[in-house]
Scaffold this motif. Sequence first.
Motif, PDB file in Angstrom:
ATOM      1  N   UNK A  61       1.942   3.669 -14.863  1.00  0.00           N
ATOM      2  CA  UNK A  61       2.258   5.029 -14.451  1.00  0.00           C
ATOM      3  C   UNK A  61       0.976   5.829 -14.192  1.00  0.00           C
ATOM      4  N   UNK A  62       1.136   6.918 -13.433  1.00  0.00           N
ATOM      5  CA  UNK A  62       0.058   7.889 -13.267  1.00  0.00           C
ATOM      6  C   UNK A  62       0.405   9.104 -14.126  1.00  0.00           C
ATOM      7  N   UNK A  63      -0.401  10.138 -14.063  1.00  0.00           N
ATOM      8  CA  UNK A  63      -0.141  11.320 -14.892  1.00  0.00           C
ATOM      9  C   UNK A  63       1.099  12.097 -14.452  1.00  0.00           C
ATOM     10  N   UNK A  64       1.620  11.817 -13.251  1.00  0.00           N
ATOM     11  CA  UNK A  64       2.852  12.450 -12.786  1.00  0.00           C
ATOM     12  C   UNK A  64       4.067  11.558 -13.002  1.00  0.00           C
ATOM     13  N   UNK A  65       3.877  10.442 -13.704  1.00  0.00           N
ATOM     14  CA  UNK A  65       4.925   9.493 -14.062  1.00  0.00           C
ATOM     15  C   UNK A  65       5.435   8.660 -12.885  1.00  0.00           C
TER      16      UNK A  65
ATOM     17  N   UNK B  55      -2.694  -5.277  -7.197  1.00  0.00           N
ATOM     18  CA  UNK B  55      -3.002  -5.962  -5.944  1.00  0.00           C
ATOM     19  C   UNK B  55      -2.799  -5.132  -4.680  1.00  0.00           C
ATOM     20  N   UNK B  56      -1.828  -4.255  -4.670  1.00  0.00           N
ATOM     21  CA  UNK B  56      -1.588  -3.427  -3.481  1.00  0.00           C
ATOM     22  C   UNK B  56      -2.277  -2.073  -3.581  1.00  0.00           C
ATOM     23  N   UNK B  57      -2.260  -1.500  -4.780  1.00  0.00           N
ATOM     24  CA  UNK B  57      -2.735  -0.124  -4.950  1.00  0.00           C
ATOM     25  C   UNK B  57      -4.123  -0.022  -5.575  1.00  0.00           C
ATOM     26  N   UNK B  58      -4.631  -1.130  -6.072  1.00  0.00           N
ATOM     27  CA  UNK B  58      -5.977  -1.187  -6.662  1.00  0.00           C
ATOM     28  C   UNK B  58      -6.197  -0.126  -7.736  1.00  0.00           C
TER      29      UNK B  58
ATOM     30  N   UNK C 130      -0.627  10.564  -5.649  1.00  0.00           N
ATOM     31  CA  UNK C 130      -1.544  11.610  -6.118  1.00  0.00           C
ATOM     32  C   UNK C 130      -2.994  11.139  -6.244  1.00  0.00           C
ATOM     33  N   UNK C 131      -3.238   9.849  -6.016  1.00  0.00           N
ATOM     34  CA  UNK C 131      -4.567   9.228  -6.140  1.00  0.00           C
ATOM     35  C   UNK C 131      -5.036   9.138  -7.592  1.00  0.00           C
ATOM     36  N   UNK C 132      -4.133   9.387  -8.515  1.00  0.00           N
ATOM     37  CA  UNK C 132      -4.475   9.292  -9.938  1.00  0.00           C
ATOM     38  C   UNK C 132      -4.552   7.845 -10.412  1.00  0.00           C
ATOM     39  N   UNK C 133      -5.173   7.666 -11.542  1.00  0.00           N
ATOM     40  CA  UNK C 133      -5.321   6.348 -12.162  1.00  0.00           C
ATOM     41  C   UNK C 133      -3.968   5.838 -12.657  1.00  0.00           C
TER      42      UNK C 133
END
Length: 79
Positions: free
Chosen positions: A24-28, A38-41, A47-50
């Motif tokens: 998940x990212x910080x926006x869930x 593999x696709x999103x690295x 949101x470009x978040x980790x």
Amino acid sequence: MLQLRPGCECCDRDLPADSPDAMICSFECTFCRDCAEHKLHGRCPNCAGELVRRPIRPVATLARHPASHARIHKPAGCA
């Protein structure tokens, strides 16, 4: 409280609340480990978040606070 969404936004793979492969990212926004790596690295396409491993909610707590049933599937945003 995390929504614990039930599937990967890219490939629509099922991700139950106890899945160690949910990311998940910080926006869930929710993705499976394979798509996240593999696709999103490691970056959320929304949101470009980790992207990090989603915590697993204890079974006893799931009874009071169940996982979400709302599926989000946006394969075009994951190319």
